[in-house]
Scaffold this motif. Structure first.
Motif, PDB file in Angstrom:
ATOM      1  N   THR A 161       0.842  -1.114  -0.065  1.00 19.15           N
ATOM      2  CA  THR A 161       0.138   0.027  -0.087  1.00 19.15           C
ATOM      3  C   THR A 161       0.934   1.194   0.058  1.00 19.15           C
ATOM      4  O   THR A 161       1.493   1.514   1.016  1.00 19.15           O
ATOM      5  N   LEU A 162       0.921   1.887  -1.203  1.00 22.18           N
ATOM      6  CA  LEU A 162       1.641   3.146  -1.362  1.00 22.18           C
ATOM      7  C   LEU A 162       0.904   4.432  -1.777  1.00 22.18           C
ATOM      8  O   LEU A 162      -0.098   4.494  -2.450  1.00 22.18           O
ATOM      9  N   PRO A 163       1.364   5.593  -1.514  1.00 21.22           N
ATOM     10  CA  PRO A 163       0.512   6.824  -1.783  1.00 21.22           C
ATOM     11  C   PRO A 163       0.860   6.962  -3.230  1.00 21.22           C
ATOM     12  O   PRO A 163       1.580   6.475  -3.959  1.00 21.22           O
ATOM     13  N   SER A 164      -0.553   7.330  -4.075  1.00 13.61           N
ATOM     14  CA  SER A 164      -0.153   7.577  -5.370  1.00 13.61           C
ATOM     15  C   SER A 164      -0.464   9.067  -5.473  1.00 13.61           C
ATOM     16  O   SER A 164      -1.082  10.035  -5.119  1.00 13.61           O
ATOM     17  N   GLN A 165       0.276   9.648  -6.684  1.00 14.08           N
ATOM     18  CA  GLN A 165       0.469  11.072  -7.018  1.00 14.08           C
ATOM     19  C   GLN A 165      -0.763  11.361  -7.865  1.00 14.08           C
ATOM     20  O   GLN A 165      -1.153  12.350  -8.003  1.00 14.08           O
ATOM     21  N   GLY A 166      -1.263  10.097  -8.560  1.00  9.42           N
ATOM     22  CA  GLY A 166      -2.347  10.509  -9.334  1.00  9.42           C
ATOM     23  C   GLY A 166      -2.026  11.429 -10.488  1.00  9.42           C
ATOM     24  O   GLY A 166      -1.163  11.180 -11.244  1.00  9.42           O
ATOM     25  N   LYS A 167      -2.845  12.534 -10.835  1.00 11.12           N
ATOM     26  CA  LYS A 167      -2.514  13.388 -11.867  1.00 11.12           C
ATOM     27  C   LYS A 167      -1.540  14.387 -11.317  1.00 11.12           C
ATOM     28  O   LYS A 167      -1.417  15.408 -12.055  1.00 11.12           O
ATOM     29  N   LYS A 168      -1.313  14.378 -10.336  1.00 12.74           N
ATOM     30  CA  LYS A 168      -0.407  15.584  -9.680  1.00 12.74           C
ATOM     31  C   LYS A 168       0.865  15.541 -10.075  1.00 12.74           C
ATOM     32  O   LYS A 168       1.533  14.298 -10.456  1.00 12.74           O
ATOM     33  N   LYS A 169       1.737  16.643 -10.161  1.00  8.44           N
ATOM     34  CA  LYS A 169       2.907  16.726 -10.693  1.00  8.44           C
ATOM     35  C   LYS A 169       3.971  16.193  -9.650  1.00  8.44           C
ATOM     36  O   LYS A 169       5.050  15.928  -9.822  1.00  8.44           O
ATOM     37  N   CYS A 170       3.570  16.502  -8.253  1.00  3.95           N
ATOM     38  CA  CYS A 170       4.520  16.138  -7.130  1.00  3.95           C
ATOM     39  C   CYS A 170       3.495  15.323  -6.019  1.00  3.95           C
ATOM     40  O   CYS A 170       2.348  15.609  -5.962  1.00  3.95           O
ATOM     41  N   LEU A 171       4.460  15.112  -4.900  1.00  2.00           N
ATOM     42  CA  LEU A 171       3.610  14.475  -3.741  1.00  2.00           C
ATOM     43  C   LEU A 171       3.826  15.536  -2.645  1.00  2.00           C
ATOM     44  O   LEU A 171       4.841  15.832  -2.330  1.00  2.00           O
ATOM     45  N   THR A 239       9.816  -0.859  -7.588  1.00  2.00           N
ATOM     46  CA  THR A 239      10.005   0.588  -7.138  1.00  2.00           C
ATOM     47  C   THR A 239       8.986   1.317  -7.502  1.00  2.00           C
ATOM     48  O   THR A 239       8.179   1.116  -8.500  1.00  2.00           O
ATOM     49  N   ARG A 240       8.788   2.566  -6.992  1.00  2.00           N
ATOM     50  CA  ARG A 240       8.117   3.733  -7.105  1.00  2.00           C
ATOM     51  C   ARG A 240       8.673   4.896  -7.055  1.00  2.00           C
ATOM     52  O   ARG A 240       9.456   5.039  -6.046  1.00  2.00           O
ATOM     53  N   LYS A 241       8.585   5.813  -7.977  1.00  2.00           N
ATOM     54  CA  LYS A 241       9.096   7.166  -7.880  1.00  2.00           C
ATOM     55  C   LYS A 241       8.336   8.227  -7.520  1.00  2.00           C
ATOM     56  O   LYS A 241       7.125   8.271  -8.041  1.00  2.00           O
ATOM     57  N   TYR A 242       8.773   9.094  -6.589  1.00  2.00           N
ATOM     58  CA  TYR A 242       7.846  10.452  -6.251  1.00  2.00           C
ATOM     59  C   TYR A 242       8.726  11.484  -6.345  1.00  2.00           C
ATOM     60  O   TYR A 242       9.863  11.737  -6.189  1.00  2.00           O
ATOM     61  N   ARG A 243       8.023  12.561  -6.749  1.00  2.00           N
ATOM     62  CA  ARG A 243       8.649  13.997  -7.045  1.00  2.00           C
ATOM     63  C   ARG A 243       7.817  14.740  -5.806  1.00  2.00           C
ATOM     64  O   ARG A 243       6.606  15.046  -5.769  1.00  2.00           O
ATOM     65  N   THR A 244       8.678  15.314  -5.034  1.00  2.00           N
ATOM     66  CA  THR A 244       8.249  16.020  -3.918  1.00  2.00           C
ATOM     67  C   THR A 244       7.978  17.399  -4.354  1.00  2.00           C
ATOM     68  O   THR A 244       8.549  18.178  -5.052  1.00  2.00           O
ATOM     69  N   CYS A 245       6.907  18.332  -3.486  1.00  2.00           N
ATOM     70  CA  CYS A 245       6.583  19.448  -3.842  1.00  2.00           C
ATOM     71  C   CYS A 245       7.648  20.647  -3.128  1.00  2.00           C
ATOM     72  O   CYS A 245       7.937  20.184  -1.835  1.00  2.00           O
ATOM     73  N   THR A 246       7.415  21.668  -3.481  1.00  2.00           N
ATOM     74  CA  THR A 246       8.034  22.660  -2.808  1.00  2.00           C
ATOM     75  C   THR A 246       7.173  23.036  -1.795  1.00  2.00           C
ATOM     76  O   THR A 246       6.108  23.122  -1.891  1.00  2.00           O
ATOM     77  N   LYS A 247       7.753  23.456  -0.393  1.00  2.00           N
ATOM     78  CA  LYS A 247       7.066  24.074   0.553  1.00  2.00           C
ATOM     79  C   LYS A 247       6.291  25.385   0.458  1.00  2.00           C
ATOM     80  O   LYS A 247       7.051  26.270  -0.463  1.00  2.00           O
ATOM     81  N   LYS A 248       5.067  25.493   0.467  1.00  2.00           N
ATOM     82  CA  LYS A 248       4.412  26.587   0.349  1.00  2.00           C
ATOM     83  C   LYS A 248       4.695  27.957   1.229  1.00  2.00           C
ATOM     84  O   LYS A 248       5.330  27.622   2.463  1.00  2.00           O
ATOM     85  N   LYS A 249       4.922  28.961   0.800  1.00  2.00           N
ATOM     86  CA  LYS A 249       5.549  30.268   1.449  1.00  2.00           C
ATOM     87  C   LYS A 249       4.288  30.669   2.118  1.00  2.00           C
ATOM     88  O   LYS A 249       3.433  31.149   1.316  1.00  2.00           O
ATOM     89  N   THR A 250       4.557  30.973   3.447  1.00  2.00           N
ATOM     90  CA  THR A 250       3.368  31.799   4.207  1.00  2.00           C
ATOM     91  C   THR A 250       3.524  33.262   4.092  1.00  2.00           C
ATOM     92  O   THR A 250       4.667  33.727   4.611  1.00  2.00           O
ATOM     93  N   SER A 251       2.927  34.082   3.632  1.00  3.79           N
ATOM     94  CA  SER A 251       2.962  35.608   3.655  1.00  3.79           C
ATOM     95  C   SER A 251       2.680  36.196   4.858  1.00  3.79           C
ATOM     96  O   SER A 251       1.740  35.693   5.625  1.00  3.79           O
ATOM     97  N   LYS A 252       3.695  37.243   5.629  1.00  3.27           N
ATOM     98  CA  LYS A 252       3.653  37.810   6.864  1.00  3.27           C
ATOM     99  C   LYS A 252       2.792  38.997   6.364  1.00  3.27           C
ATOM    100  O   LYS A 252       3.242  39.882   5.630  1.00  3.27           O
ATOM    101  N   SER A 253       1.645  39.275   7.103  1.00  8.16           N
ATOM    102  CA  SER A 253       0.980  40.614   6.918  1.00  8.16           C
ATOM    103  C   SER A 253       1.755  41.487   7.805  1.00  8.16           C
ATOM    104  O   SER A 253       2.535  41.513   8.973  1.00  8.16           O
ATOM    105  N   LYS A 254       2.080  42.787   7.082  1.00 10.28           N
ATOM    106  CA  LYS A 254       2.706  43.729   7.928  1.00 10.28           C
ATOM    107  C   LYS A 254       1.794  44.626   8.841  1.00 10.28           C
ATOM    108  O   LYS A 254       0.376  44.818   8.524  1.00 10.28           O
ATOM    109  N   SER A 255       2.165  45.056   9.925  1.00 15.18           N
ATOM    110  CA  SER A 255       1.280  45.812  11.023  1.00 15.18           C
ATOM    111  C   SER A 255       1.248  47.339  10.644  1.00 15.18           C
ATOM    112  O   SER A 255       2.234  47.887  10.074  1.00 15.18           O
ATOM    113  N   ARG A 256       0.077  47.664  10.683  1.00 18.63           N
ATOM    114  CA  ARG A 256       0.055  49.209  10.475  1.00 18.63           C
ATOM    115  C   ARG A 256       0.641  50.029  11.626  1.00 18.63           C
ATOM    116  O   ARG A 256       0.347  49.770  12.741  1.00 18.63           O
ATOM    117  N   VAL A 257       1.097  51.148  11.393  1.00 13.79           N
ATOM    118  CA  VAL A 257       1.509  52.093  12.231  1.00 13.79           C
ATOM    119  C   VAL A 257       0.275  53.171  12.597  1.00 13.79           C
ATOM    120  O   VAL A 257      -0.141  53.750  11.711  1.00 13.79           O
TER     121      VAL A 257
END
Length: 257
Positions: A161-171, A239-257
């Motif tokens: 039992t292995l994860p499947s990427q399906g139609k996704k380009k990465c895991l 064997t099965r090959k997987y391509r990992t995704c890049t980690k999503k960047k979290t936007s930091k909100s700027k505080s108002r003066v």
């Protein structure tokens, strides 16, 4: 405790043959035993689910019944592995008789009759009606659970039992667990899992599992390789090959003066 008897891998028949009536997977004393033909014309009974006699267990992969040979009247004679019931140490094998019989509903079952190893000159016998003679410790009946397994080796995709990427380009999920299930009519003896050539620790309980953790690794392609060996001597690999995704960047909100 004395060491267990030698556990040589079952030898496959040298040529295709019509399955004998004794071949298949049989229930036995709370477990399962596979009886298969050997190259020398005999039959071997190998435990694929542990069986228990008294307080002693016949473990997975034990060759519990050896040297089974067809007799002129249709029964089989062979040897059964015995324990010292006080210590569960292996002792000599005892003469044993086997015969396949049919229930009123048409289902096949196996009758096994025993003589203890302290009676080496005694050979149990079972006639066509199921009546036994020469037994010193009685008989036991086993139900047929499955016919003889196909001679082909299972594909790794049928046991893993292995994860499947399906139609996704990465895991996107970088941490997962591989689960290996038993092939039909056999059992897994051992397994190795590699990620990009690095051995991953496996855990064997009810079934063999292996945790795979790709967290912290850079984006890229990773190869998961599985090599498993069964109790009946088959090797399953893939064997099965997987391509990992890049980690999503979290936007930091700027505080108002």
């Amino acid at each position: 405790m004395s060491p267990p008897p030698s556990r040589a891998p079952p030898s496959p028949p040298t040529a295709a043959h019509a399955a004998a009536d004794i071949e298949g997977t049989w229930s036995f004393s709370g477990g399962e035993v596979v009886i298969a033909a050997q190259a020398d014309g005999s039959f071997l009974g190998t435990v694929i689910r542990p069986t228990r006699f008294s307080n002693c267990v016949h473990p997975t992969a034990e060759q519990m019944w050896t040297g089974l040979r067809l007799q002129p009247d249709g029964q089989y004679w062979g040897k059964h592995q015995w324990f010292n019931t006080a210590t569960c140490a292996y002792i000599e094998r005892g003469n044993t008789a086997f015969r396949t019989l049919t229930k009123p509903d048409g289902k096949k079952f196996l009758r096994v009759c025993f003589a203890g190893p302290e009676f080496p000159e005694t050979q149990p016998s079972i006639d066509a009606a199921g009546e036994s003679t020469g037994t010193t410790t009685g008989c036991q009946d086993s139900d047929l659970l499955a016919p003889p397994a196909a001679p082909t080796t299972p594909n790794v995709n049928t046991i893993a039992t292995l994860p499947s990427q399906g139609k996704k380009k990465c895991l996107s999920k970088r941490s997962f667990r591989i689960r290996l299930k038993e092939p039909k009519g056999d059992a897994l003896d051992s397994a190795k899992v590699f990620v990009n050539g690095k051995l991953v620790r496996t855990i064997k309980r009810d079934r063999i599992t292996a945790p795979v953790n790709l967290k912290g690794l850079p984006k890229g392609r990773y190869t998961v390789k599985i090599t498993a060996k069964t109790v009946l001597g088959k090797t399953i690999s893939g064997t099965r090959k997987y391509r990992t995704c890049t980690k999503k960047k979290t936007s930091k909100s700027k505080s108002r003066v």
